[in-house]
Every structure is written in C-alpha cells, then in structure tokens.
Motif scaffolding. Sequence first.
Motif, PDB file in Angstrom:
ATOM      1  N   LEU A  58     -67.947  40.913 -26.722  1.00 24.15           N
ATOM      2  CA  LEU A  58     -67.428  40.602 -25.395  1.00 24.15           C
ATOM      3  C   LEU A  58     -67.571  41.803 -24.460  1.00 24.15           C
ATOM      4  CD1 LEU A  58     -66.008  38.727 -23.418  1.00 24.15           C
ATOM      5  CD2 LEU A  58     -63.823  39.429 -24.442  1.00 24.15           C
ATOM      6  N   CYS A  59     -67.179  42.973 -24.928  1.00 20.65           N
ATOM      7  CA  CYS A  59     -67.279  44.178 -24.095  1.00 20.65           C
ATOM      8  C   CYS A  59     -68.733  44.541 -23.814  1.00 20.65           C
ATOM      9  CB  CYS A  59     -66.539  45.338 -24.749  1.00 20.65           C
ATOM     10  SG  CYS A  59     -64.745  45.127 -24.706  1.00 20.65           S
ATOM     11  N   THR A  60     -69.621  44.301 -24.776  1.00 18.41           N
ATOM     12  CA  THR A  60     -71.050  44.533 -24.562  1.00 18.41           C
ATOM     13  C   THR A  60     -71.570  43.620 -23.460  1.00 18.41           C
ATOM     14  OG1 THR A  60     -71.385  45.297 -26.824  1.00 18.41           O
ATOM     15  CG2 THR A  60     -73.332  44.483 -25.657  1.00 18.41           C
ATOM     16  N   ALA A  61     -71.149  42.358 -23.477  1.00 22.81           N
ATOM     17  CA  ALA A  61     -71.568  41.401 -22.440  1.00 22.81           C
ATOM     18  C   ALA A  61     -71.027  41.804 -21.069  1.00 22.81           C
ATOM     19  CB  ALA A  61     -71.109  39.996 -22.809  1.00 22.81           C
ATOM     20  N   ILE A  62     -69.773  42.226 -21.025  1.00 26.12           N
ATOM     21  CA  ILE A  62     -69.182  42.669 -19.748  1.00 26.12           C
ATOM     22  C   ILE A  62     -69.947  43.881 -19.230  1.00 26.12           C
ATOM     23  CG2 ILE A  62     -67.132  43.710 -18.689  1.00 26.12           C
ATOM     24  CD1 ILE A  62     -65.470  41.920 -20.653  1.00 26.12           C
ATOM     25  N   ASN A  63     -70.235  44.830 -20.123  1.00 30.86           N
ATOM     26  CA  ASN A  63     -70.960  46.039 -19.735  1.00 30.86           C
ATOM     27  C   ASN A  63     -72.346  45.712 -19.191  1.00 30.86           C
ATOM     28  OD1 ASN A  63     -71.079  49.045 -19.750  1.00 30.86           O
ATOM     29  ND2 ASN A  63     -72.792  48.645 -21.121  1.00 30.86           N
ATOM     30  N   ALA A  64     -73.017  44.738 -19.793  1.00 33.88           N
ATOM     31  CA  ALA A  64     -74.362  44.360 -19.355  1.00 33.88           C
ATOM     32  C   ALA A  64     -74.369  43.743 -17.962  1.00 33.88           C
ATOM     33  CB  ALA A  64     -74.977  43.387 -20.358  1.00 33.88           C
ATOM     34  N   GLU A  65     -73.276  43.081 -17.585  1.00 32.99           N
ATOM     35  CA  GLU A  65     -73.206  42.386 -16.299  1.00 32.99           C
ATOM     36  C   GLU A  65     -72.618  43.224 -15.171  1.00 32.99           C
ATOM     37  OE1 GLU A  65     -74.430  39.337 -15.565  1.00 32.99           O
ATOM     38  OE2 GLU A  65     -75.248  39.362 -17.596  1.00 32.99           O
ATOM     39  N   LYS A  66     -71.927  44.290 -15.501  1.00 30.64           N
ATOM     40  CA  LYS A  66     -71.230  45.060 -14.462  1.00 30.64           C
ATOM     41  C   LYS A  66     -72.202  45.886 -13.630  1.00 30.64           C
ATOM     42  CE  LYS A  66     -70.145  49.405 -16.756  1.00 30.64           C
ATOM     43  NZ  LYS A  66     -70.898  50.211 -15.808  1.00 30.64           N
ATOM     44  N   PRO A  67     -71.876  46.135 -12.373  1.00 32.63           N
ATOM     45  CA  PRO A  67     -72.695  47.049 -11.574  1.00 32.63           C
ATOM     46  C   PRO A  67     -72.662  48.453 -12.192  1.00 32.63           C
ATOM     47  CG  PRO A  67     -71.183  45.811 -10.175  1.00 32.63           C
ATOM     48  CD  PRO A  67     -70.783  45.550 -11.593  1.00 32.63           C
ATOM     49  N   ARG A  68     -73.739  49.173 -12.090  1.00 34.09           N
ATOM     50  CA  ARG A  68     -73.824  50.509 -12.705  1.00 34.09           C
ATOM     51  C   ARG A  68     -72.754  51.461 -12.187  1.00 34.09           C
ATOM     52  NH1 ARG A  68     -79.684  52.585 -14.025  1.00 34.09           N
ATOM     53  NH2 ARG A  68     -78.342  54.386 -14.292  1.00 34.09           N
ATOM     54  N   THR A  69     -72.353  51.305 -10.941  1.00 34.16           N
ATOM     55  CA  THR A  69     -71.391  52.224 -10.346  1.00 34.16           C
ATOM     56  C   THR A  69     -69.950  51.920 -10.744  1.00 34.16           C
ATOM     57  OG1 THR A  69     -71.323  50.864  -8.359  1.00 34.16           O
ATOM     58  CG2 THR A  69     -72.856  52.717  -8.363  1.00 34.16           C
ATOM     59  N   LEU A  70     -69.715  50.803 -11.411  1.00 36.82           N
ATOM     60  CA  LEU A  70     -68.369  50.396 -11.804  1.00 36.82           C
ATOM     61  C   LEU A  70     -68.078  50.870 -13.222  1.00 36.82           C
ATOM     62  CD1 LEU A  70     -66.131  48.684 -10.476  1.00 36.82           C
ATOM     63  CD2 LEU A  70     -67.006  46.741 -11.745  1.00 36.82           C
ATOM     64  N   SER A  71     -66.911  51.451 -13.436  1.00 33.40           N
ATOM     65  CA  SER A  71     -66.560  51.903 -14.782  1.00 33.40           C
ATOM     66  C   SER A  71     -66.328  50.704 -15.691  1.00 33.40           C
ATOM     67  CB  SER A  71     -65.300  52.772 -14.744  1.00 33.40           C
ATOM     68  OG  SER A  71     -64.151  51.974 -14.549  1.00 33.40           O
ATOM     69  N   THR A  73     -63.905  50.323 -17.773  1.00 33.54           N
ATOM     70  CA  THR A  73     -62.487  49.974 -17.726  1.00 33.54           C
ATOM     71  C   THR A  73     -62.193  49.009 -16.588  1.00 33.54           C
ATOM     72  OG1 THR A  73     -61.908  52.129 -18.663  1.00 33.54           O
ATOM     73  CG2 THR A  73     -60.146  50.929 -17.563  1.00 33.54           C
ATOM     74  N   VAL A  74     -62.688  49.316 -15.411  1.00 36.42           N
ATOM     75  CA  VAL A  74     -62.466  48.440 -14.254  1.00 36.42           C
ATOM     76  C   VAL A  74     -63.168  47.109 -14.469  1.00 36.42           C
ATOM     77  CG1 VAL A  74     -62.923  48.149 -11.785  1.00 36.42           C
ATOM     78  CG2 VAL A  74     -62.073  50.336 -12.647  1.00 36.42           C
ATOM     79  N   ALA A  75     -64.385  47.146 -15.003  1.00 32.21           N
ATOM     80  CA  ALA A  75     -65.127  45.906 -15.241  1.00 32.21           C
ATOM     81  C   ALA A  75     -64.391  44.998 -16.216  1.00 32.21           C
ATOM     82  CB  ALA A  75     -66.525  46.226 -15.774  1.00 32.21           C
ATOM     83  N   VAL A  76     -63.790  45.564 -17.252  1.00 36.65           N
ATOM     84  CA  VAL A  76     -63.042  44.757 -18.221  1.00 36.65           C
ATOM     85  C   VAL A  76     -61.819  44.148 -17.558  1.00 36.65           C
ATOM     86  CG1 VAL A  76     -61.617  44.894 -20.302  1.00 36.65           C
ATOM     87  CG2 VAL A  76     -63.901  45.918 -20.282  1.00 36.65           C
ATOM     88  N   ARG A  77     -61.096  44.921 -16.774  1.00 37.02           N
ATOM     89  CA  ARG A  77     -59.916  44.379 -16.070  1.00 37.02           C
ATOM     90  C   ARG A  77     -60.305  43.227 -15.159  1.00 37.02           C
ATOM     91  NH1 ARG A  77     -58.076  50.184 -14.914  1.00 37.02           N
ATOM     92  NH2 ARG A  77     -56.636  50.587 -16.624  1.00 37.02           N
ATOM     93  N   VAL A  78     -61.373  43.404 -14.411  1.00 34.56           N
ATOM     94  CA  VAL A  78     -61.837  42.357 -13.499  1.00 34.56           C
ATOM     95  C   VAL A  78     -62.273  41.126 -14.289  1.00 34.56           C
ATOM     96  CG1 VAL A  78     -63.667  41.767 -11.844  1.00 34.56           C
ATOM     97  CG2 VAL A  78     -62.438  43.936 -11.636  1.00 34.56           C
ATOM     98  N   ALA A  79     -62.996  41.336 -15.387  1.00 35.32           N
ATOM     99  CA  ALA A  79     -63.467  40.209 -16.201  1.00 35.32           C
ATOM    100  C   ALA A  79     -62.297  39.411 -16.767  1.00 35.32           C
ATOM    101  CB  ALA A  79     -64.366  40.704 -17.326  1.00 35.32           C
TER     102      ALA A  79
END
Length: 101
Positions: A58-71, A73-79
């Motif tokens: 799940l975290c790998t998928a979130i990381n793959a979709e997040k903008p490069r400039t977004l951490s 941690t923030v991407a996981v919270r938003v997801a």
Amino acid sequence: MPDNAMNAAFAAVLKTGDGLINHNIRIGKRRTSFRLDRLTWRLLYEIARREDVTIHELCTAINAEKPRTLSLTVAVRVAVLQYFYDAATASGHRSAGHGKN
C-alpha cells in the motif's frame, strides 16, 4: 463526530509524547520509516486489510502516485483521508450517528 469517538481519538494521540509513532516500511526494496499518529496508522492498516494488500504494498503504491515534492508522510495522510472520504455516503453518515439528521 460523536463526543465519545472524538475523545477516544484524542486519547489515542495523547498516549505518545507528541502523538506520533514511528514505523519501518518497505517501499519496493528500500526500507524507510515515517511517523504518524496512532489513528492514521490504524486506518492505514485497515485500508491494507480491505484492499487485500500488505502495508508495504500500500505504501509503495502511495509513493508511486505522489508528486515528487510531497513527502511520503504527507502523501500517506492524504491517501488515508481520501480513501475514507471517497467511501463516505450520506446514508452511511446518518447510520453512523454523525450530523444532526
């Protein structure tokens, strides 16, 4: 949000000094860690269970979709917020006892 649910969420955050818990996660083959509050960790694991994937997948998928400039941690919270926001319906909101109706 009913008072008892909100109080339980706040109590869970207060169990740690700053309310944040560090976990190690694999993103692909790379190990990393990030800090989230207890409720967000619980919901992240719940999403993984519902989607029949590991927390690492799940975290790998979130990381793959997040903008490069977004951490991460923030991407996981938003997801997590977006997942449950997307799942919310007016009827589910009422049956959970939320709101005034």
